[in-house]
Enzyme design. Structure first.
Site, mmCIF file in Angstrom:
data_model
loop_
_atom_site.group_PDB
_atom_site.id
_atom_site.type_symbol
_atom_site.label_atom_id
_atom_site.label_comp_id
_atom_site.label_asym_id
_atom_site.label_seq_id
_atom_site.Cartn_x
_atom_site.Cartn_y
_atom_site.Cartn_z
ATOM 1 N N ASP A 114 40.623 30.442 35.445
ATOM 2 C CA ASP A 114 41.956 30.740 35.952
ATOM 3 C C ASP A 114 41.994 30.117 37.361
ATOM 4 O O ASP A 114 40.951 29.857 37.958
ATOM 5 C CB ASP A 114 42.137 32.262 36.010
ATOM 6 C CG ASP A 114 43.426 32.658 36.690
ATOM 7 O OD1 ASP A 114 44.495 32.145 36.308
ATOM 8 O OD2 ASP A 114 43.364 33.467 37.644
ATOM 9 N N ASP A 156 44.761 30.759 40.306
ATOM 10 C CA ASP A 156 45.178 31.618 41.423
ATOM 11 C C ASP A 156 44.287 32.853 41.527
ATOM 12 O O ASP A 156 44.182 33.625 40.583
ATOM 13 C CB ASP A 156 46.625 32.086 41.215
ATOM 14 C CG ASP A 156 47.611 30.939 41.191
ATOM 15 O OD1 ASP A 156 47.753 30.263 42.215
ATOM 16 O OD2 ASP A 156 48.251 30.714 40.129
#
Ligand code: G6P
Ligand code: MG
Length: 214
Positions: A9, A11
């Site tokens: 991922d 952020d």
């Protein structure tokens, strides 16, 4: 089955941008007379812009018409873009570059698995693009996390079976997405806990490939 691919991922895992998403949501709520305390950060994290707005409205009792919602989504994104305007390598979390260098040198395949439409921009500005074989972002998937689509597409584009992939996540919605995709999940949490993750790290600093032993 042995681990061959790592899906990250973006952020809140590789780059310190989750705080800017939350700042933009706070600003929106403030316009409607509501002060969002830090307790709102987790439920708004790691889900699509549209879903986050709905949750924000539910939790705060703010009501908006359909047209107002569309305007609010635009505003939130322009504020977010304003906050990340000057983003550069300094937004990359400590130890991330070293870990990515290490896993690439060991031959692991790597992907980004984010549902943000701004992923490519952030990867470019922070100099991270070169580390990834595949980038799955909001433009490549139709179903946001916690749906498993983003991670399943990631595995497919890496030409791996989901069981050969390990995911790095910072949000509960993302952990659920990866678990539904039948992948192992390493939670990245500054507090040291993340519900549903198989393992949790607080930082990439000093991390080596042993973390990938399951
Ligand atoms: C990531 C972030 C979320 C954000 C979503 C959509 O998953 O963790 O906080 O809502 O992307 O991002 P976007 O940049 O398209 O609004
Ligand atoms: Mg995240």
């Amino acid at each position: 089955m042995s681990v061959k691919g790592l899906i990250f991922d973006l952020d809140g895992v590789l780059v310190d941008t989750a705080k800017y998403h939350f700042m933009a949501w706070k600003r929106l709520a403030k316009e409607h007379g509501v002060d969002l305390n830090d307790g709102y950060a987790e439920p708004l994290k790691g889900i699509s812009r549209k879903d986050a707005l709905e949750i924000l409205l539910d939790l705060t009792g703010i009501s908006m018409s359909g047209v107002e919602k569309l305007r609010a989504l635009d505003k939130k994104n322009s504020w977010y873009l304003e906050y990340i305007m000057d983003i550069d390598e300094s937004a990359v979390f400590e130890g991330v570059l070293e870990f990515l260098d290490l896993v690439k040198s060991l031959g692991y395949k790597t992907a980004i698995g984010s549902t943000s439409d701004n992923s490519s921009l952030i990867l470019e500005c922070t100099g991270l693009t070169r580390f990834f074989d595949v980038i799955i972002d909001g433009y490549k998937v139709t179903k946001p996390k916690p749906d498993p689509e983003v991670y399943l597409v990631g595995a497919k584009e890496l030409q791996l079976d989901p069981s050969e992939c390990v995911v790095f996540e910072d949000a509960v919605a993302g952990v659920n997405s990866a678990k539904t995709a039948r992948m192992k999940v390493i939670g990245v949490s500054r507090t040291g806990s993340l519900e549903g993750a198989d393992k949790v790290i607080t930082t990439f600093s000093g991390l080596d490939e042993k973390i990938l032993d399951f």
